[in-house]
Design a protein around this motif. Structure first.
Motif, short mmCIF file in Angstrom:
data_model
loop_
_atom_site.label_atom_id
_atom_site.label_comp_id
_atom_site.label_asym_id
_atom_site.label_seq_id
_atom_site.Cartn_x
_atom_site.Cartn_y
_atom_site.Cartn_z
N ASP A 94 0.81 -1.23 0.00
CA ASP A 94 0.00 0.00 0.00
C ASP A 94 0.84 1.27 0.00
N ASN A 95 1.97 1.24 -0.67
CA ASN A 95 2.83 2.42 -0.81
C ASN A 95 3.34 2.99 0.51
N GLU A 96 3.29 2.20 1.59
CA GLU A 96 3.76 2.68 2.89
C GLU A 96 5.23 3.06 2.88
N HIS A 97 6.01 2.43 2.03
CA HIS A 97 7.45 2.63 2.01
C HIS A 97 7.88 3.85 1.19
N LEU A 98 7.00 4.43 0.42
CA LEU A 98 7.40 5.46 -0.53
C LEU A 98 7.92 6.73 0.14
N ASP A 99 7.33 7.13 1.26
CA ASP A 99 7.79 8.34 1.95
C ASP A 99 9.22 8.16 2.44
N VAL A 156 16.98 11.44 -0.81
CA VAL A 156 17.58 12.73 -0.43
C VAL A 156 18.89 12.49 0.31
N LEU A 157 18.90 11.54 1.22
CA LEU A 157 20.10 11.19 1.98
C LEU A 157 21.23 10.81 1.03
N PHE A 158 20.94 9.96 0.05
CA PHE A 158 21.97 9.49 -0.87
C PHE A 158 22.32 10.51 -1.95
N ALA A 159 21.57 11.57 -2.07
CA ALA A 159 21.92 12.64 -3.00
C ALA A 159 23.02 13.52 -2.43
N ASP A 160 23.23 13.45 -1.12
CA ASP A 160 24.22 14.28 -0.43
C ASP A 160 25.50 13.47 -0.23
N ALA A 192 21.57 4.36 13.19
CA ALA A 192 21.31 5.69 13.74
C ALA A 192 21.21 6.72 12.60
N LEU A 193 22.11 6.64 11.64
CA LEU A 193 22.05 7.57 10.51
C LEU A 193 20.78 7.37 9.69
N LEU A 194 20.43 6.11 9.44
CA LEU A 194 19.22 5.82 8.68
C LEU A 194 17.96 6.11 9.49
N SER A 195 18.04 5.99 10.81
CA SER A 195 16.89 6.27 11.67
C SER A 195 16.49 7.73 11.59
N GLU A 196 17.45 8.59 11.32
CA GLU A 196 17.12 10.00 11.14
C GLU A 196 16.10 10.14 10.01
N VAL A 197 16.21 9.30 8.99
CA VAL A 197 15.25 9.31 7.89
C VAL A 197 13.89 8.87 8.41
#
Length: 156
Positions: free
Chosen positions: A103-108, A115-119, A137-142
């Protein structure tokens, strides 16, 4: 949404040395998390045969084919970092992010990971992270950013 990526589904030093091994490795984490059935792994490999899931900046996002939607139990992400680059159809990959989405839950969260990987600095922080806890921890910020956005939407 916070249980889409759990600490148990983050690996700091993957064992795979080929693209197909990496797809299986990250897919296995999704199976172990109870997010997908075994058949989803085959669908992830089939997807890779038809179109590369390489996204740029050392990241690939393996996921199943549309026909494998019935193999998904719940939305989840799994993340594996590799010490040495994996040849992903001519591109170097150091991170595999496996996805199972209902149900597209993962899209956000996926948009926030993009955005994270664009930096380049954020990618370097993920490369330099000493262990899976630091990566999580870094991914949890997302994850937290997504939850904060959900709260903002509800309260505004």
């Amino acid at each position: 949404m916070s249980d889409i990526l759990t600490r148990e589904s983050v690996v700091a030093s993957g064992a795979a040395t080929t693209r197909d091994e990496a797809v299986r490795e990250v897919g296995r984490l999704l199976v172990e998390a109870g997010a997908v059935h075994e058949g989803y792994l085959d669908a992830m490999l089939q997807r890779e045969q038809t179109v590369s899931t390489y996204m740029g900046n050392l990241l690939a996002i393996p996921h199943g084919t549309n026909d494998a939607k019935g193999e998904i139990v719940r939305s989840a992400l799994a993340f594996v970092r590799y010490e040495h680059p994996i040849d992903w159809g001519g591109d170097d990959v150091r991170f595999a992010l496996g996805i199972a989405g209902l149900d597209n839950e993962h899209l956000d969260i996926l948009s926030r990971i993009a955005v994270l990987f664009a930096d380049a600095d954020d990618v370097q922080r993920l490369l330099d992270a000493p262990d899976a806890d630091a990566i999580f921890a870094l991914l949890s910020e997302v994850n937290e950013d997504a939850e904060d956005a959900d709260v903002r939407e509800v309260t505004t």
